[in-house]
Scaffold this motif. Structure first.
Motif, PDB file in Angstrom:
ATOM      1  N   GLY A 169      -9.549 113.238 -58.580  1.00  0.00           N
ATOM      2  CA  GLY A 169      -8.174 113.006 -58.164  1.00  0.00           C
ATOM      3  C   GLY A 169      -7.200 114.014 -58.735  1.00  0.00           C
ATOM      4  O   GLY A 169      -6.060 114.097 -58.307  1.00  0.00           O
ATOM      5  N   GLN A 170      -7.622 114.847 -59.727  1.00  0.00           N
ATOM      6  CA  GLN A 170      -6.733 115.829 -60.331  1.00  0.00           C
ATOM      7  C   GLN A 170      -7.223 117.255 -60.098  1.00  0.00           C
ATOM      8  O   GLN A 170      -6.699 118.198 -60.658  1.00  0.00           O
ATOM      9  CB  GLN A 170      -6.602 115.574 -61.835  1.00  0.00           C
ATOM     10  N   GLY A 171      -8.242 117.428 -59.274  1.00  0.00           N
ATOM     11  CA  GLY A 171      -8.790 118.748 -59.035  1.00  0.00           C
ATOM     12  C   GLY A 171      -8.052 119.480 -57.937  1.00  0.00           C
ATOM     13  O   GLY A 171      -7.072 118.982 -57.382  1.00  0.00           O
ATOM     14  N   PRO A 172      -8.487 120.683 -57.599  1.00  0.00           N
ATOM     15  CA  PRO A 172      -7.829 121.485 -56.565  1.00  0.00           C
ATOM     16  C   PRO A 172      -8.044 120.872 -55.192  1.00  0.00           C
ATOM     17  O   PRO A 172      -9.042 120.206 -54.936  1.00  0.00           O
ATOM     18  CB  PRO A 172      -8.537 122.836 -56.682  1.00  0.00           C
ATOM     19  N   VAL A 173      -7.109 121.103 -54.310  1.00  0.00           N
ATOM     20  CA  VAL A 173      -7.224 120.619 -52.943  1.00  0.00           C
ATOM     21  C   VAL A 173      -7.925 121.683 -52.105  1.00  0.00           C
ATOM     22  O   VAL A 173      -7.479 122.831 -52.045  1.00  0.00           O
ATOM     23  CB  VAL A 173      -5.839 120.310 -52.343  1.00  0.00           C
ATOM     24  N   ILE A 174      -9.047 121.335 -51.484  1.00  0.00           N
ATOM     25  CA  ILE A 174      -9.779 122.257 -50.629  1.00  0.00           C
ATOM     26  C   ILE A 174      -9.289 122.068 -49.195  1.00  0.00           C
ATOM     27  O   ILE A 174      -9.468 120.999 -48.606  1.00  0.00           O
ATOM     28  CB  ILE A 174     -11.296 122.005 -50.705  1.00  0.00           C
ATOM     29  N   THR A 175      -8.584 123.057 -48.680  1.00  0.00           N
ATOM     30  CA  THR A 175      -8.082 122.952 -47.313  1.00  0.00           C
ATOM     31  C   THR A 175      -9.112 123.383 -46.297  1.00  0.00           C
ATOM     32  O   THR A 175      -9.047 122.991 -45.133  1.00  0.00           O
ATOM     33  CB  THR A 175      -6.822 123.803 -47.152  1.00  0.00           C
ATOM     34  N   LYS A 176     -10.059 124.200 -46.717  1.00  0.00           N
ATOM     35  CA  LYS A 176     -11.109 124.649 -45.812  1.00  0.00           C
ATOM     36  C   LYS A 176     -12.356 124.934 -46.629  1.00  0.00           C
ATOM     37  O   LYS A 176     -12.310 125.662 -47.617  1.00  0.00           O
ATOM     38  CB  LYS A 176     -10.689 125.912 -45.061  1.00  0.00           C
ATOM     39  N   ALA A 177     -13.472 124.341 -46.235  1.00  0.00           N
ATOM     40  CA  ALA A 177     -14.722 124.563 -46.960  1.00  0.00           C
ATOM     41  C   ALA A 177     -15.323 125.900 -46.547  1.00  0.00           C
ATOM     42  O   ALA A 177     -15.598 126.124 -45.374  1.00  0.00           O
ATOM     43  CB  ALA A 177     -15.706 123.431 -46.668  1.00  0.00           C
ATOM     44  N   GLU A 178     -15.501 126.793 -47.507  1.00  0.00           N
ATOM     45  CA  GLU A 178     -16.066 128.115 -47.237  1.00  0.00           C
ATOM     46  C   GLU A 178     -17.137 128.413 -48.287  1.00  0.00           C
ATOM     47  O   GLU A 178     -16.929 129.212 -49.203  1.00  0.00           O
ATOM     48  CB  GLU A 178     -14.967 129.180 -47.258  1.00  0.00           C
ATOM     49  N   PRO A 179     -18.293 127.784 -48.178  1.00  0.00           N
ATOM     50  CA  PRO A 179     -19.326 127.945 -49.213  1.00  0.00           C
ATOM     51  C   PRO A 179     -19.830 129.384 -49.351  1.00  0.00           C
ATOM     52  O   PRO A 179     -20.233 129.780 -50.445  1.00  0.00           O
ATOM     53  CB  PRO A 179     -20.438 127.004 -48.743  1.00  0.00           C
ATOM     54  N   CYS A 180     -19.792 130.171 -48.277  1.00  0.00           N
ATOM     55  CA  CYS A 180     -20.267 131.551 -48.378  1.00  0.00           C
ATOM     56  C   CYS A 180     -19.330 132.428 -49.193  1.00  0.00           C
ATOM     57  O   CYS A 180     -19.699 133.533 -49.600  1.00  0.00           O
ATOM     58  CB  CYS A 180     -20.469 132.148 -46.986  1.00  0.00           C
ATOM     59  N   GLY A 181     -18.097 131.925 -49.442  1.00  0.00           N
ATOM     60  CA  GLY A 181     -17.157 132.685 -50.245  1.00  0.00           C
ATOM     61  C   GLY A 181     -17.288 132.436 -51.733  1.00  0.00           C
ATOM     62  O   GLY A 181     -16.521 132.993 -52.525  1.00  0.00           O
ATOM     63  N   LEU A 182     -18.287 131.645 -52.126  1.00  0.00           N
ATOM     64  CA  LEU A 182     -18.452 131.312 -53.537  1.00  0.00           C
ATOM     65  C   LEU A 182     -19.400 132.258 -54.271  1.00  0.00           C
ATOM     66  O   LEU A 182     -19.746 132.017 -55.430  1.00  0.00           O
ATOM     67  CB  LEU A 182     -18.926 129.859 -53.681  1.00  0.00           C
ATOM     68  N   LEU A 183     -19.824 133.315 -53.597  1.00  0.00           N
ATOM     69  CA  LEU A 183     -20.571 134.405 -54.232  1.00  0.00           C
ATOM     70  C   LEU A 183     -20.038 135.720 -53.700  1.00  0.00           C
ATOM     71  O   LEU A 183     -19.776 135.855 -52.498  1.00  0.00           O
ATOM     72  CB  LEU A 183     -22.071 134.341 -53.924  1.00  0.00           C
ATOM     73  N   THR A 184     -19.909 136.707 -54.555  1.00  0.00           N
ATOM     74  CA  THR A 184     -19.581 138.066 -54.123  1.00  0.00           C
ATOM     75  C   THR A 184     -20.864 138.866 -53.921  1.00  0.00           C
ATOM     76  O   THR A 184     -21.949 138.442 -54.330  1.00  0.00           O
ATOM     77  CB  THR A 184     -18.705 138.772 -55.161  1.00  0.00           C
ATOM     78  N   GLN A 185     -20.718 140.028 -53.318  1.00  0.00           N
ATOM     79  CA  GLN A 185     -21.868 140.918 -53.148  1.00  0.00           C
ATOM     80  C   GLN A 185     -22.506 141.237 -54.495  1.00  0.00           C
ATOM     81  O   GLN A 185     -23.734 141.188 -54.658  1.00  0.00           O
ATOM     82  CB  GLN A 185     -21.417 142.205 -52.468  1.00  0.00           C
ATOM     83  N   GLN A 186     -21.667 141.573 -55.485  1.00  0.00           N
ATOM     84  CA  GLN A 186     -22.194 141.932 -56.807  1.00  0.00           C
ATOM     85  C   GLN A 186     -22.925 140.758 -57.446  1.00  0.00           C
ATOM     86  O   GLN A 186     -23.990 140.932 -58.058  1.00  0.00           O
ATOM     87  CB  GLN A 186     -21.053 142.403 -57.708  1.00  0.00           C
ATOM     88  N   GLN A 187     -22.388 139.561 -57.295  1.00  0.00           N
ATOM     89  CA  GLN A 187     -23.037 138.387 -57.874  1.00  0.00           C
ATOM     90  C   GLN A 187     -24.355 138.082 -57.175  1.00  0.00           C
ATOM     91  O   GLN A 187     -25.351 137.740 -57.819  1.00  0.00           O
ATOM     92  CB  GLN A 187     -22.096 137.192 -57.795  1.00  0.00           C
ATOM     93  N   ALA A 188     -24.377 138.224 -55.851  1.00  0.00           N
ATOM     94  CA  ALA A 188     -25.621 138.017 -55.111  1.00  0.00           C
ATOM     95  C   ALA A 188     -26.681 139.021 -55.541  1.00  0.00           C
ATOM     96  O   ALA A 188     -27.856 138.675 -55.710  1.00  0.00           O
ATOM     97  CB  ALA A 188     -25.358 138.117 -53.614  1.00  0.00           C
ATOM     98  N   ASP A 189     -26.268 140.274 -55.729  1.00  0.00           N
ATOM     99  CA  ASP A 189     -27.209 141.296 -56.184  1.00  0.00           C
ATOM    100  C   ASP A 189     -27.778 140.944 -57.556  1.00  0.00           C
ATOM    101  O   ASP A 189     -28.981 141.109 -57.805  1.00  0.00           O
ATOM    102  CB  ASP A 189     -26.512 142.662 -56.253  1.00  0.00           C
TER     103      ASP A 189
END
Length: 330
Positions: free
Chosen positions: A32-52
């Motif tokens: 109830g006190q966390g961030p509001v997610i207006t759009k779920a974008e799970p593919c945006g939770l890793l960058t290219q460098q992090q995936a590598d």
């Protein structure tokens, strides 16, 4: 690993019998006190460098949420080719779907404090070889990171998921920034290394040495993407029978146990102070000899005798001391 099928509420989790041990120790956001997610974008939770760094392919492939089935959006990051123990990674992000509804009231299992959040493991219908770790951001938002076990070792099912969580958490409000990311062993392809990296395989048996075995001039050979190696072949000169051509392969990024073509129990031999492994069988015309130079580099001899199985290892036995002497020191 594949995208999970819808069974009841999402994963159709199973109770874990009250296992509630906690590793680490960072508090989860208060529901109830966390961030509001207006759009779920799970593919945006890793960058290219992090995936590598994690040894997975980028970008990920997204599967949209199915609100009517209580399934969040999922992004699948496929494992890299040629990774000996690579598995895929899945990241789920919910919007207007609570963890309570998704996990259908299952008891929480083991907990891990990683990246500024507490992550809970839930059992799934996919069994102990699949690891699902989730953190609740608020009453209607949660993140799930999942991976499977490499091979049959279920104890490693969570290794990639736990390695990925610091990267995922760095994209969430309140998550720890600039995380150190290390892929589990075997998740990334082995890098060529050792004294054989710059060796021309055809130089490991000199022309005058090959001539004494009635072999033709050296001919370079190349491996494949699934069997990375370089090699050399000396064709035989006695027709369709008799001695088989001598193949010599140099591996610079393959563990000894993963070298293909090693069948049966080897006989160990010490040649010029170096250990060789010789694979042969009384009912086979083939003989394979392997010289492990380092844990991930080796020289392999592959030949035989098509007329007399008992003579299959004659040339390898004679060639092994020569190749050992010609090879660079480990």
């Amino acid at each position: 690993m594949r995208f999970r099928n819808s069974v009841a509420a999402g994963l159709a989790v199973l109770a874990l019998g009250g296992c509630t041990s906690t590793i680490g120790g960072t508090a989860a956001p208060v529901p109830g006190q966390g961030p509001v997610i207006t759009k779920a974008e799970p593919c945006g939770l890793l960058t290219q460098q992090q995936a590598d760094s994690l040894g997975v392919m980028y970008p990920g492939k997204e599967r949209p949420a199915k609100p009517e089935q209580k399934i969040p959006g999922v992004c699948r990051f496929q494992e890299l080719e040629d990774a000996p123990d690579g598995v895929a990674l899945e990241i789920s992000q919910s919007k207007d779907l609570s963890a309570v509804d998704y996990y259908a009231g299952a008891l929480p299992g083991e907990k891990f404090g990683i990246g500024g959040f507490t992550w809970t493991r839930y059992a799934t219908i996919l069994g102990p070889g699949y690891c699902s770790l989730a953190t609740e951001l608020d009453a209607k938002t949660f993140i799930e990171v999942s991976s499977d076990a490499p091979g049959d070792d279920n104890s490693k099912a969570c290794d990639l998921a736990k390695a990925a969580i610091p990267a995922v958490a760095s994209h969430l409000p309140g998550g720890q920034q600039d995380p150190q990311i290390t892929a589990p062993p075997g998740q990334k392809p082995i890098e060529p290394s050792g004294p054989l990296v710059s060796v021309d395989p055809c130089t490991l048996l000199k022309p005058e040495q090959a001539a004494q075995f009635n072999l033709m001039a050296a001919r370079p050979m190349n491996g494949s993407s699934n069997d990375p190696k370089n090699g050399c072949q000396w064709d035989d000169t006695d027709g369709d029978k008799g001695k088989k051509a001598l193949d010599l392969w140099v591996y610079t990024a393959t563990k000894t146990e993963d070298v293909p073509g090693l069948e049966g129990t080897p006989a160990e031999q010490v040649v010029n102070g170096k250990k060789w492994l010789v694979y042969s069988s009384p009912d086979s015309p083939l003989c394979v000899a392997l010289y492990p130079v380092t844990p991930t580099s080796a020289i392999k001899l592959d030949t035989g005798d098509l007329s007399d199985n008992a003579k299959a290892c004659e040339i390898p036995q004679a060639v092994m001391p020569l190749v050992t002497a010609n090879a660079p020191a480990a």
